[in-house]
Scaffold this active site. Structure first.
Site, PDB file in Angstrom:
ATOM      1  N   GLY A  50      66.102  11.125  62.431  1.00  0.00           N
ATOM      2  CA  GLY A  50      67.194  11.931  62.967  1.00  0.00           C
ATOM      3  C   GLY A  50      68.486  11.189  62.670  1.00  0.00           C
ATOM      4  O   GLY A  50      68.581   9.973  62.908  1.00  0.00           O
ATOM      5  N   ARG A  92      67.126   5.033  53.661  1.00  0.00           N
ATOM      6  CA  ARG A  92      67.064   6.498  53.449  1.00  0.00           C
ATOM      7  C   ARG A  92      68.445   6.953  52.973  1.00  0.00           C
ATOM      8  O   ARG A  92      69.461   6.466  53.485  1.00  0.00           O
ATOM      9  CB  ARG A  92      66.667   7.247  54.733  1.00  0.00           C
ATOM     10  CG  ARG A  92      65.236   6.983  55.172  1.00  0.00           C
ATOM     11  CD  ARG A  92      64.845   7.892  56.328  1.00  0.00           C
ATOM     12  NE  ARG A  92      64.518   9.238  55.883  1.00  0.00           N
ATOM     13  CZ  ARG A  92      64.297  10.262  56.725  1.00  0.00           C
ATOM     14  NH1 ARG A  92      64.399  10.082  58.028  1.00  0.00           N
ATOM     15  NH2 ARG A  92      63.982  11.454  56.263  1.00  0.00           N
ATOM     16  N   ASP A 240      72.167  16.438  58.806  1.00  0.00           N
ATOM     17  CA  ASP A 240      72.100  15.053  58.329  1.00  0.00           C
ATOM     18  C   ASP A 240      73.378  14.616  57.631  1.00  0.00           C
ATOM     19  O   ASP A 240      73.715  13.430  57.606  1.00  0.00           O
ATOM     20  CB  ASP A 240      70.911  14.874  57.394  1.00  0.00           C
ATOM     21  CG  ASP A 240      69.643  14.862  58.211  1.00  0.00           C
ATOM     22  OD1 ASP A 240      69.134  15.945  58.531  1.00  0.00           O
ATOM     23  OD2 ASP A 240      69.195  13.756  58.582  1.00  0.00           O
TER      24      ASP A 240
HETATM   25  O1  MRU Z   1      63.546  13.415  58.201  1.00  0.00           O
HETATM   26  P1  MRU Z   1      64.145  13.412  59.572  1.00  0.00           P
HETATM   27  O2  MRU Z   1      63.161  13.678  60.657  1.00  0.00           O
HETATM   28  O3  MRU Z   1      65.008  12.214  59.813  1.00  0.00           O
HETATM   29  O4  MRU Z   1      65.139  14.665  59.548  1.00  0.00           O
HETATM   30  C1  MRU Z   1      65.909  14.932  60.676  1.00  0.00           C
HETATM   31  C2  MRU Z   1      66.666  16.194  60.592  1.00  0.00           C
HETATM   32  O5  MRU Z   1      66.709  16.868  59.584  1.00  0.00           O
HETATM   33  C3  MRU Z   1      67.472  16.557  61.808  1.00  0.00           C
HETATM   34  O6  MRU Z   1      67.586  17.942  61.913  1.00  0.00           O
HETATM   35  C4  MRU Z   1      68.891  15.972  61.687  1.00  0.00           C
HETATM   36  O7  MRU Z   1      68.834  14.603  61.422  1.00  0.00           O
HETATM   37  C5  MRU Z   1      69.683  16.216  62.884  1.00  0.00           C
HETATM   38  S1  MRU Z   1      69.309  15.093  64.174  1.00  0.00           S
HETATM   39  C6  MRU Z   1      70.326  15.330  65.476  1.00  0.00           C
END
Ligand code: MRU
Length: 348
Positions: A50, A92, A240
């Site tokens: 997230g 990432r 993101d």
């Molecule tokens: O791959 P992830 O689980 O890190 O992806 C997270 C998302 O796409 C969320 O929707 C985004 O980070 C928003 S978190 C408040």
């Protein structure tokens, strides 16, 4: 949240403590990261995930990296910090909050270099903790700003996890839902399971059930039918990275939902803190999209579900063009089109 998503244990000399999200919902396990490599690994393998939570993890990881530095000069200390931040930045690529937090720590070091190495270490830990506390407060403000958009009795569809697990606490998209729920509105949330890593199934439905919000888990591929049946009056997701023109990267599958929202004339809202807006990136095409290993599709969670040798393609995020977004729900209020102007006006 029954425990903190991520925190710093102790004072300077302490370590990072976080929920291992790969083990939810079967187990609420907490792990202790004592080295920067452990934090990098936790980010890369989505133990912490997230966008805002990744930013916090990056900042705390950078402190871990330099807190025992033997550097005799501020220049040598800054070099070590730069190396640690460059390393953490490789964990990432898509969530801009990671780079935003690492830049902020390096800027803090530059502004306080007159303090000397010892005091700088304390100052960096303080800054990382401010980032964490600010995120907590930003999520509450997002919830407050957005709750008025949801009406009693509505169905709301969400994707991936933009809740307390994705932030310091409370969440962005789920923060809006939590706030509306606290205001006494009865909402019915449809949570996409979110292939291939099932953040919706494992995390969002777990979080909402803990909070007493009514939730129904659906396969990603059921979203169109569920919307056509009239069960959903708003789609609400996190982000993101949001480019200067409003194009928004979020979990793969988000773009398809925005197209569906337009077809069915329901609002499509993106909830995000200021730290997710990337004014240095002009538009969505410039956002780097993480590619995930094919095994997450072919043998996710330890069980083979595709033939050996099959070719895969697994972008972790997609970009929703700004024109498909109804409004951004931010800690600085609601942003309506035209987004390029609204973003400049509110976020600079
Ligand atoms: O791959 P992830 O689980 O890190 O992806 C997270 C998302 O796409 C969320 O929707 C985004 O980070 C928003 S978190 C408040």
């Amino acid at each position: 949240m029954p425990v903190s998503t991520i925190e710093w244990a102790g004072r300077l000399g302490g370590h990072v403590r976080m929920v291992d999200q790969t083990r939810l919902p079967l187990e609420l396990a907490v792990i202790e990261c004592r080295t920067v490599q452990e934090v990098w690994e936790a980010i890369r393998h989505l133990r912490v995930r997230g966008a805002p939570a990744i930013g916090i993890a990056g900042a705390l990881g950078a402190v871990l990296a330099v807190q025992d530095s033997p550097a005799g000069t501020v220049e040598a200390f800054e070099d070590e910090l730069r190396t640690a931040c460059a390393y953490l930045a490789t964990a990432r690529p898509t969530a801009v909050n990671l780079f935003w937090a690492l830049d902020r720590l390096q800027r803090t070091a530059a502004q306080h270099r007159h303090l000397g190495v010892l005091a700088l270490k304390d100052r960096l830990l303080a800054e990382a903790l401010v980032i964490l506390e600010e995120d907590r407060a930003m999520c509450r403000r997002i919830g407050e700003a957005g709750a008025g958009l949801l009406r009693d009795g509505q169905g709301v569809l969400t994707h991936c996890n933009a809740g307390g697990l994705a932030t310091a606490d409370y969440g962005t998209a789920l923060g809006v839902i939590y706030r509306a729920h606290e205001q006494g509105k009865s909402l019915h949330v449809y949570a996409d399971e979110t292939r291939p890593l099932l953040q919706g199934a494992r995390l969002t439905s777990w979080e909402l059930m803990q909070a007493g919000v009514e939730v129904t888990l659906i396969c990603d591929s059921a979203a169109a039918e569920v919307i056509k049946e009239g069960r959903v009056q708003a789609i609400l997701v996190g982000a993101d990275r949001i480019a200067a023109n409003g194009d928004t990267a979020n979990k793969i599958g988000t773009y398809g939902l925005a197209v569906l929202a337009r077809e069915h004339q329901i609002p499509f809202y993106v909830a995000a803190p200021a730290s997710t807006f990337d004014l240095a990136t002009a538009c969505g095409e410039a956002i780097p999209i993480e590619q995930r290993p094919g095994e997450e599709i072919t043998e996710g969670f330890g069980r083979r579900t595709a033939p050996h040798g099959v070719r895969t393609y697994s972008p972790a995020f997609d970009v929703t063009p700004a024109r498909l977004i109804t409004a951004f729900i931010t800690d600085r209020g609601l942003l309506w089109p035209t987004f390029a102007e609204a973003i400049q006006r509110v976020l600079i």
